[in-house]
Design a protein around this motif. Structure first.
Motif: not given
Ligand SMILES: Nc1ncnc2c1ncn2[C@@H]1O[C@H](COP(=O)(O)OP(=O)(O)O)[C@@H](O)[C@H]1O
Ligand SMILES: [Mg+2]
Lengths: 298, 252
Positions: A96-97, A100, A103-104, A111, A206, A209
């Motif tokens: 997850l991290g 993220e 994504k950033n 994203p 995505e 994921e």
């Protein structure tokens, strides 16, 4: 034809992902869900290096693999030092991290995804050449994992899964073995990611994921954990079948749910009817030794 | 002459239960030492402390003159410390022979690189290891079960295999935790011989055993442990005859 090539490539890459995950979770006994993120690391590393830093694609692909291996060690080294039980929890955080983070960040395209990834082989040699490359890698990975599982290393992995403390008491280093297995499996996933990125030439967070991890696990379990052909069959079934359904030219409103049902249905059926998976579990170390010497096996 | 294994002032307690109370002990090359004591005396804990399974509160252990306090379990084994487990702990998914092969001293199959690259060395090692395993199994009377899955075998045979596996590493020091518990009479002589052979090759052996006859036949010397402390050291016959120790052993 391009559509068929696309299916072959995606199925091939999922065979690679399922096979490498089988190495980690099946043969290594290392419970983790962070497989997609290593797939992502390989894809993004190779994409960014080749597009924005002028690194030749083949080199960038190997760099993607190396980054995935290094990241895997960053996950396993601290967690396995404490206890194997932390790996699962840490892997969730890792998956997850890191996604993220991707994504950033700006240089990953955030994203919205990363576009215009340089192609490989296709311009010079045509689409077929890439299909051949992916198939060659797929076969190589399947055979590599098979070779390892049946080697002395496979015997040691089996012993390690049985009893870690006893494994240590005969002078074997369980932690190092786990780090190596996890590193190899993750490196393979990273390379698969690179192959993915340079074919589709567009990646978004995505695609990597946590749900992917469920899909890959399902392929391994449905196919047959700790077998050579299980993950292959699983990936074929769960990737190719939904793709094949699209040939029926059903309206999208029907197609989506049918694919979902197929997926869930397969898992349920296998849980109840055939929990060992499609390919019967082969205990290499149970079958091999007696037969090869006494020749009584049928 | 200093011992192969030197234990200095070893202390350990688990939430108030003292399992090692200032233990000083030396194991000599070529000698078999019997470790006697009632259940709960701390014999297994002593082995766990030496082999690095459990961390001591204080104390020092040297093996062949080198401190092993900071070494992990598997590193101590590579340095020449070999042990068996009271509850056997074989690899149930492997055959008897494969259990022994994993237990060899220098096992190239443990390294992925050597498996992928160095086939010649693997084959050579494999041949030597198989010969050695066949020899150990032969001496223990286990040749006919070499290809059996260990989980299919009776407890007594598993116990013997545990000892056989420990003998596959080139040990300088061998710790045997109740090797005869559950083993039938016919293996008595085999077990005696195998352990004696190891000692005759210069291995320092320590045996925990409740079978007094076995200890008396095998051991050069004995120590008596009670509540984590070594109470006496001497010939096994002397220790057995000592009325105070007998009372401690059998309780009140
Ligand atoms: N890991 C542990 N945690 C807590 N207590 C322990 C542990 N290991 C051993 N003990 C306790 O230490 C004492 C000695 O046990 P042990 O060394 O197995 O004795 P022995 O082998 O002489 O029968 C027992 O009271 C046991 O319950
Ligand atoms: Mg005990």
């Amino acid at each position: 034809m391009e559509y068929v090539y696309g299916i072959i490539i995606i199925v091939g890459l999922y065979v690679v992902l399922a096979t490498s995950f089988n190495l980690i979770i099946g043969y290594g006994g290392l419970v983790s869900i962070a497989h997609p993120v290593f797939f992502a690391l390989g894809a993004y590393t190779s994409a960014v290096l080749s597009r924005d830093f002028g690194v030749p694609v083949l080199l960038a692909m190997f760099a993607g693999m190396v980054v995935a291996v290094v990241a895997s060690v960053a996950l396993t080294l601290p967690t396995l030092r404490v206890s194997g039980d932390y790996l699962l929890i840490a892997s969730i955080g890792f998956q997850l991290g890191l996604l993220e983070v991707i994504k950033n960040l700006r240089f990953t395209g955030g994203p919205g995804g990363f576009t215009n990834i340089p192609p490989f082989l296709i311009r010079d040699f045509g689409r077929e050449s890439y299909v051949i490359l992916v198939l060659a890698v797929t076969i190589a990975v399947v055979l590599l994992v098979r070779l390892i599982a049946r080697s002395d290393y496979g015997r040691a992995m089996s012993a390690m899964r049985d009893d870690e403390q006893a494994f240590a008491s005969v002078g074997r280093d369980a932690m190092w073995m786990k780090i190596v297995i996890f590193g190899l499996g993750s490196g393979i996933a990273g390379f698969a990611g690179a192959l993915y990125a340079h074919y589709y030439r567009f990646i978004t967070p995505e695609q990597f994921e946590i749900l992917q991890s469920a899909a890959i696990l399902t392929m391994v379990v449905v196919g047959g954990v700790r077998t050579t052909w299980g993950p292959v069959v699983g990936a074929l079934l769960l990737q190719a079948l939904p793709q094949a359904l699209t040939f029926l030219h059903l309206p999208p409103s029907v197609l989506g749910p049918i694919q979902g049902l197929l997926f869930t249905g397969l898992v349920l059926v296998f849980m109840f009817v055939r929990p060992q998976g499609l390919v019967p579990a082969e205990n290499v170390w149970r079958d091999r030794t007696p037969r090869s010497r006494t020749g009584e096996g049928g | 002459m200093t011992g192969v294994l030197e234990v200095k002032n070893l202390n350990k307690s688990f939430d108030g239960i003292v399992v090692a109370r200032g233990i000083n002990l030396s194991l000599t090359a070529g000698k078999v030492l019997g470790l006697i004591g009632p259940n709960g005396a701390g014999k297994t804990s002593f082995f766990n402390l030496i082999s690095g399974v459990v961390k001591p509160d204080s104390g020092a252990v040297t093996l062949a003159g080198v401190s092993i306090d900071r070494l992990k379990s598997h590193e101590r084994v590579r340095h020449g410390l070999s042990r068996t487990w009271q509850h056997i702990r074989l690899f149930p998914s492997l055959t008897v022979l494969d259990n022994l092969l994993v237990g060899t001293h220098d096992y190239p199959g443990e390294s992925l690189l050597s498996v992928l690259l160095a086939h010649a060395r693997l084959k050579q090692h494999d041949k030597i290891a198989r010969e050695r395993a066949a020899d150990v199994l032969g001496r223990m009377g286990l040749s006919q079960v070499a290809d059996a899955l260990v989980s299919d075998l009776p407890y007594g045979q598993q116990k013997l295999i545990g000892v056989a596996r420990a003998l596959m590493g080139d040990a300088r020091c061998l710790l045997l935790d109740e090797p005869m518990a559950g083993v039938e009479g016919q293996s008595y002589a085999a077990m005696q011989r195998v352990v004696r052979d190891a000692a005759d090759c210069g291995v320092a052996v320590c045996v925990v055993e409740h079978n007094v006859g076995f200890i008396q036949d095998l051991c050069d010397e004995g120590v008596f442990m009670f509540s984590g402390a070594i109470m006496a050291r001497g010939s096994v016959a002397e220790l057995i005859r000592d009325p105070q120790l007998t009372e401690l052993y059998f309780g009140h």
